[in-house]
Write a protein that holds these residues in place. Structure first.
Motif, PDB file in Angstrom:
ATOM      1  N   VAL A   1       0.896  -1.201  -0.034  1.00  0.00           N
ATOM      2  CA  VAL A   1       0.048  -0.086  -0.114  1.00  0.00           C
ATOM      3  C   VAL A   1       1.006   1.302   0.008  1.00  0.00           C
ATOM      4  O   VAL A   1       1.389   1.603   1.039  1.00  0.00           O
ATOM      5  CB  VAL A   1      -0.896   0.119   1.294  1.00  0.00           C
ATOM      6  CG1 VAL A   1      -2.008   1.305   1.268  1.00  0.00           C
ATOM      7  CG2 VAL A   1      -1.953  -1.210   1.138  1.00  0.00           C
TER       8      VAL A   1
ATOM      9  N   LYS B   1       0.103   4.477  -0.546  1.00  0.00           N
ATOM     10  CA  LYS B   1      -0.689   5.710  -0.612  1.00  0.00           C
ATOM     11  C   LYS B   1       0.105   6.692   0.386  1.00  0.00           C
ATOM     12  O   LYS B   1       0.811   6.312   1.071  1.00  0.00           O
ATOM     13  CB  LYS B   1      -1.910   5.530   0.266  1.00  0.00           C
ATOM     14  CG  LYS B   1      -1.899   5.079   1.398  1.00  0.00           C
ATOM     15  CD  LYS B   1      -3.413   4.818   2.235  1.00  0.00           C
ATOM     16  CE  LYS B   1      -3.063   4.236   3.608  1.00  0.00           C
ATOM     17  NZ  LYS B   1      -4.332   3.460   4.031  1.00  0.00           N
TER      18      LYS B   1
ATOM     19  N   ILE C   1      -8.103   0.496  -2.932  1.00  0.00           N
ATOM     20  CA  ILE C   1      -8.621  -0.038  -1.814  1.00  0.00           C
ATOM     21  C   ILE C   1      -9.395   0.760  -0.939  1.00  0.00           C
ATOM     22  O   ILE C   1      -9.743   0.633   0.100  1.00  0.00           O
ATOM     23  CB  ILE C   1      -7.270  -0.880  -0.985  1.00  0.00           C
ATOM     24  CG1 ILE C   1      -6.495   0.577  -0.636  1.00  0.00           C
ATOM     25  CG2 ILE C   1      -6.536  -1.660  -1.525  1.00  0.00           C
ATOM     26  CD1 ILE C   1      -5.365   0.169   0.372  1.00  0.00           C
TER      27      ILE C   1
ATOM     28  N   LEU D   1     -12.176  -3.870   6.703  1.00  0.00           N
ATOM     29  CA  LEU D   1     -11.321  -3.055   7.459  1.00  0.00           C
ATOM     30  C   LEU D   1     -11.937  -3.177   8.767  1.00  0.00           C
ATOM     31  O   LEU D   1     -12.626  -2.042   9.100  1.00  0.00           O
ATOM     32  CB  LEU D   1     -11.510  -1.546   6.654  1.00  0.00           C
ATOM     33  CG  LEU D   1     -10.398  -0.604   6.872  1.00  0.00           C
ATOM     34  CD1 LEU D   1      -8.927  -1.094   6.602  1.00  0.00           C
ATOM     35  CD2 LEU D   1     -10.624   0.425   5.991  1.00  0.00           C
TER      36      LEU D   1
ATOM     37  N   MET E   1      -3.832  -5.936   7.596  1.00  0.00           N
ATOM     38  CA  MET E   1      -2.756  -4.848   7.395  1.00  0.00           C
ATOM     39  C   MET E   1      -1.633  -5.204   8.029  1.00  0.00           C
ATOM     40  O   MET E   1      -1.417  -6.251   8.781  1.00  0.00           O
ATOM     41  CB  MET E   1      -3.471  -3.535   7.670  1.00  0.00           C
ATOM     42  CG  MET E   1      -5.253  -3.619   7.360  1.00  0.00           C
ATOM     43  SD  MET E   1      -5.853  -2.013   7.142  1.00  0.00           S
ATOM     44  CE  MET E   1      -5.361  -1.014   8.495  1.00  0.00           C
ATOM     45  N   SER E   2      -0.819  -4.050   8.231  1.00  0.00           N
ATOM     46  CA  SER E   2       0.486  -4.206   9.052  1.00  0.00           C
ATOM     47  C   SER E   2       0.348  -4.848  10.124  1.00  0.00           C
ATOM     48  O   SER E   2       1.154  -5.714  10.718  1.00  0.00           O
ATOM     49  CB  SER E   2       1.234  -3.036   8.980  1.00  0.00           C
ATOM     50  OG  SER E   2       1.877  -2.353   7.693  1.00  0.00           O
TER      51      SER E   2
ATOM     52  N   ARG F   1      -3.193  -6.336   2.490  1.00  0.00           N
ATOM     53  CA  ARG F   1      -2.779  -4.896   2.172  1.00  0.00           C
ATOM     54  C   ARG F   1      -1.736  -4.180   3.230  1.00  0.00           C
ATOM     55  O   ARG F   1      -2.306  -3.724   4.299  1.00  0.00           O
ATOM     56  CB  ARG F   1      -4.222  -3.975   2.117  1.00  0.00           C
ATOM     57  CG  ARG F   1      -5.224  -4.829   1.418  1.00  0.00           C
ATOM     58  CD  ARG F   1      -6.476  -3.869   1.417  1.00  0.00           C
ATOM     59  NE  ARG F   1      -6.965  -3.756   2.435  1.00  0.00           N
ATOM     60  CZ  ARG F   1      -7.889  -4.301   3.264  1.00  0.00           C
ATOM     61  NH1 ARG F   1      -8.334  -5.399   3.090  1.00  0.00           N
ATOM     62  NH2 ARG F   1      -8.027  -3.859   4.701  1.00  0.00           N
ATOM     63  N   ILE F   2      -0.778  -4.236   2.954  1.00  0.00           N
ATOM     64  CA  ILE F   2       0.378  -3.648   3.752  1.00  0.00           C
ATOM     65  C   ILE F   2       1.212  -2.591   3.461  1.00  0.00           C
ATOM     66  O   ILE F   2       1.778  -2.280   2.323  1.00  0.00           O
ATOM     67  CB  ILE F   2       1.333  -4.954   4.339  1.00  0.00           C
ATOM     68  CG1 ILE F   2       0.486  -6.069   4.552  1.00  0.00           C
ATOM     69  CG2 ILE F   2       2.315  -4.676   5.093  1.00  0.00           C
ATOM     70  CD1 ILE F   2       1.189  -7.391   4.749  1.00  0.00           C
ATOM     71  N   GLY F   3       0.915  -1.409   4.280  1.00  0.00           N
ATOM     72  CA  GLY F   3       1.683  -0.275   3.787  1.00  0.00           C
ATOM     73  C   GLY F   3       2.644   0.163   4.754  1.00  0.00           C
ATOM     74  O   GLY F   3       3.983   0.042   4.731  1.00  0.00           O
ATOM     75  N   THR F   4       2.738   0.400   6.110  1.00  0.00           N
ATOM     76  CA  THR F   4       3.519   0.827   6.931  1.00  0.00           C
ATOM     77  C   THR F   4       4.727  -0.115   7.138  1.00  0.00           C
ATOM     78  O   THR F   4       5.730   0.330   7.246  1.00  0.00           O
ATOM     79  CB  THR F   4       2.634   0.983   8.554  1.00  0.00           C
ATOM     80  OG1 THR F   4       1.537   1.763   8.264  1.00  0.00           O
ATOM     81  CG2 THR F   4       3.709   1.790   9.301  1.00  0.00           C
TER      82      THR F   4
ATOM     83  N   ARG G   1       3.618   6.881   7.333  1.00  0.00           N
ATOM     84  CA  ARG G   1       3.259   7.428   6.279  1.00  0.00           C
ATOM     85  C   ARG G   1       3.258   9.083   6.392  1.00  0.00           C
ATOM     86  O   ARG G   1       3.185   9.508   7.539  1.00  0.00           O
ATOM     87  CB  ARG G   1       1.409   7.173   5.898  1.00  0.00           C
ATOM     88  CG  ARG G   1       1.318   6.277   5.176  1.00  0.00           C
ATOM     89  CD  ARG G   1      -0.175   5.937   4.642  1.00  0.00           C
ATOM     90  NE  ARG G   1      -1.091   5.552   5.876  1.00  0.00           N
ATOM     91  CZ  ARG G   1      -0.793   4.222   6.184  1.00  0.00           C
ATOM     92  NH1 ARG G   1      -0.109   3.429   5.375  1.00  0.00           N
ATOM     93  NH2 ARG G   1      -1.590   3.684   7.229  1.00  0.00           N
TER      94      ARG G   1
END
Ligand SMILES: *Cc1c(COP(=O)(O)O)cnc(C)c1O
Length: 223
Positions: free
Chosen positions: A34, A36, A81, A165, A195-196, A211-214, A220
């Protein structure tokens, strides 16, 4: 500086271990990185490391970053997402390969019309608001069976998966289990959850897309 390639490798190893621990093949779990709020300078290291699935939550922001990256890496798979406004459907269908946030009949109709008009087919996931939060997108669990049925049989869409979510303050596992149950009774194959902070639990409960961002890109930047 935060080492994105190292973080990506570590997340992939953790995914593989979590999958194997419950007898699942790691290749059945797609990692959506992710990105973003991050720019091409952070995204490129992940691409150079061979990663191709990415997630964005805003159509406008994604349009500014991804067309250029796609020229260099044509096999990128881009996932939307975040919530989708009906007036952004043409842009979203043109840019994204998978949309995880189908949650209204009006949106479902628009997506169908756009795909017919352009001949482009986009994978669609139905978002379920498992915590029944007022401010959150997604159909309520009690409405999910009807909504999936309408998408399929009245509108003629293929529902590839379900997405959720969980509320920040809740333990996520019961939400993942609920999503898996709704998918199973409707014959829906894929589960976009985790997620993370909670992707290992999600994989235990059947996630096919995390769905993994951090955990990959670091904290972020303000949006
Ligand atoms: C931002 C976001 C994520 C990633 O969250 P992290 O905690 O940074 O891994 C996953 N799913 C959705 C829908 C998001 O908006």
């Amino acid at each position: 500086m935060h080492d994105i390639k190292a973080a990506l490798t570590e997340v992939k190893q953790t995914i593989a271990a979590a999958a194997k621990a419950v007898g699942r093949a790691p290749r059945h779990v797609t990692l959506i990185a992710v990105s973003k709020s991050f720019g091409v300078d952070e995204i490129r290291p992940a691409l150079e490391a061979g990663h191709r699935d990415f997630g964005e939550n805003r159509v406008q922001e994604a349009m500014a970053k991804w067309p250029d990256l796609r020229r260099d890496y044509p096999d990128i798979v881009l996932h939307l997402i975040g919530p989708l406004q009906t007036n952004k459907v043409p842009e979203a269908v043109a840019l994204f390969d998978v949309i995880h946030s189908v949650d209204r009949l009006k949106l479902a109709h628009k997506l169908k019309a756009e795909m017919e008009k352009t001949g482009k087919s986009t994978g669609l996931f139905v978002q379920v608001n498992t915590g029944e939060e007022d401010q959150k997108a997604g159909v309520f669990p009690t409405d999910a069976d009807d909504f999936i049925h309408q998408c399929r049989d009245e509108i003629g869409l293929v529902v590839e998966g379900l997405m959720c979510l969980p509320p920040l303050e809740d333990a996520p596992a019961p939400h993942f289990a609920l999503l898996a149950k709704i998918a199973a009774r409707n014959g829906v194959k894929n589960l976009s959850m985790g997620m993370s902070a909670d992707y290992q639990a999600a994989i235990r409960l059947g996630a096919t897309h995390v769905r993994i961002g951090t955990a990959i890109f670091g904290a972020r930047k303000p949006h």
